[in-house]
Design an enzyme around this catalytic site. Structure first.
Site, PDB file in Angstrom:
ATOM      1  N   LYS A 140     -21.136  41.392 -45.652  1.00  0.00           N
ATOM      2  CA  LYS A 140     -21.801  42.660 -45.952  1.00  0.00           C
ATOM      3  C   LYS A 140     -23.031  42.903 -45.084  1.00  0.00           C
ATOM      4  CE  LYS A 140     -19.094  43.627 -49.541  1.00  0.00           C
ATOM      5  NZ  LYS A 140     -18.191  44.782 -49.582  1.00  0.00           N
ATOM      6  N   LYS A 192     -23.601  47.762 -40.735  1.00  0.00           N
ATOM      7  CA  LYS A 192     -22.656  46.675 -40.442  1.00  0.00           C
ATOM      8  C   LYS A 192     -22.140  46.804 -39.008  1.00  0.00           C
ATOM      9  CE  LYS A 192     -21.260  46.822 -45.276  1.00  0.00           C
ATOM     10  NZ  LYS A 192     -20.348  47.578 -46.168  1.00  0.00           N
ATOM     11  N   GLU A 216     -12.802  50.759 -44.796  1.00  0.00           N
ATOM     12  CA  GLU A 216     -12.068  52.019 -44.977  1.00  0.00           C
ATOM     13  C   GLU A 216     -13.053  53.178 -45.153  1.00  0.00           C
ATOM     14  OE1 GLU A 216      -9.335  51.613 -48.230  1.00  0.00           O
ATOM     15  OE2 GLU A 216      -7.818  50.689 -46.946  1.00  0.00           O
TER      16      GLU A 216
END
Lengths: 217, 217
Positions: free
Chosen positions: A14, A74, A165
């Protein structure tokens, strides 16, 4: 570690440490895994855009706003980010290029073998395009095989992965000029090494129990 | 073998040796890989029916006729066959069961953590169900992650695999009573050990060249 240990210890990353880069030989192995991923009738309906430069990652991060803004960090912190793209059409020219490649690679001992492969692949391409009307979804599913292989391979190589996603595929299409190349963005996966801020690295995994997800006959 | 070697040497098995069975410990590892496969927002929208008995495999083989009859022999010859099923609905009760499992597994240090996970997962479930209208396709894609992981893991464990899209999902639904269980068949994968008749074991793999499938930015 064997594959079961990899499966149970792998964590979705994460937060990446932006100072750590994937070594070239490891990246080569991950690319080999992607390129050799299996797909229905060897259709390989994919293309992988790999962002390893700061400018490349910034171009991807810039497409992430609104509900997906939380993923931008990220992308910026990862060593490399893979954009999984689908081919928008598996046309005759493309299908012939697959046959030519298979022939060059030595898969056809006889002309009949080439004809058989052509017939089989064309049957499934036609089935999805003309009868099931799910050609795009079919390509997407193949791409998720490659995504699954990449995540598992990354874990085996000690590389942290973050599948995403939560992306804006239309903005990615535009940013990368994908439609002009006969491609469209499907899903993204960031790769690198987790930072101290990666809370998920310290949490246990959770899965439904075996008797919920398996039936034996 | 490392993951790149596994990727380049793995072959889809086209004919199994019916006398060879997967040892229990290896099957357990493969089940662990399936159960721990990653999925979007840990939705685990799947169920795996595993046919290891002759009667179970025969029930699957009996659904394969017409254009898909060529796959029946693989099902009968395999040691085990996995039917990948999707949950037909990710309803509130199911989403709560995921939260309860994650809580039991120790992923929520605070009530806020549970609420955050609930909100994030509900956002994506709603996005696919209500906005993108691709809830089924979304579940299918997650299932293909598990399929990709299973194929790669099987190869690492020396087990041959034959993924099969050439199946009649409606006949499988009926044969296995899946709709009554809130499930539908998606794809199948036979596992075992190739026989002498497995022509594909002796053929080279073929893939498009790296400069076709990769772009670097």
């Amino acid at each position: 570690m064997n594959v079961a240990q990899i499966a149970t210890t792998r964590r979705t990353c994460k937060a990446f440490d932006p100072t750590r880069k994937i070594p070239g030989s490891v990246l080569d192995d991950l690319k080999t895994v992607l390129r050799f991923a299996p797909s229905s009738v060897n259709s390989q309906p994919w293309h992988f855009v790999i962002a390893g430069s700061d400018a490349g990652k910034e171009a991807l991060a810039a497409t992430l706003d609104g509900a997906f803004a939380y993923n931008a960090g990220k992308v910026r912190g990862a060593s490399h980010v893979v954009v999984f793209c689908a081919r928008t059409a598996l046309d005759e020219a493309y299908l012939n290029s697959l046959l030519d490649q298979e022939e060059a690679d030595g898969r056809f001992a006889t002309p009949d073998a080439r004809a058989g492969q052509s017939k089989s692949r064309s049957f499934y391409v036609g089935l999805h395009r003309d009868q099931l009307n799910d050609a795009d979804a079919w390509a997407d599913r193949q791409i998720y095989i490659a995504l699954g292989n990449l995540m598992q391979a990354a874990a085996a190589l000690g590389v942290d992965a973050c599948p995403m996603e939560g992306i804006d595929v239309l903005k990615l299409d535009e940013a990368l000029g994908l439609p002009q190349k006969g491609l469209r963005a499907v899903v993204m996966c960031a790769l690198g090494y987790g930072s101290e801020q990666d809370f998920n690295a310290r949490l246990p995994k959770s899965r439904l129990p075996a008797d919920t997800v398996f039936s034996e006959i």
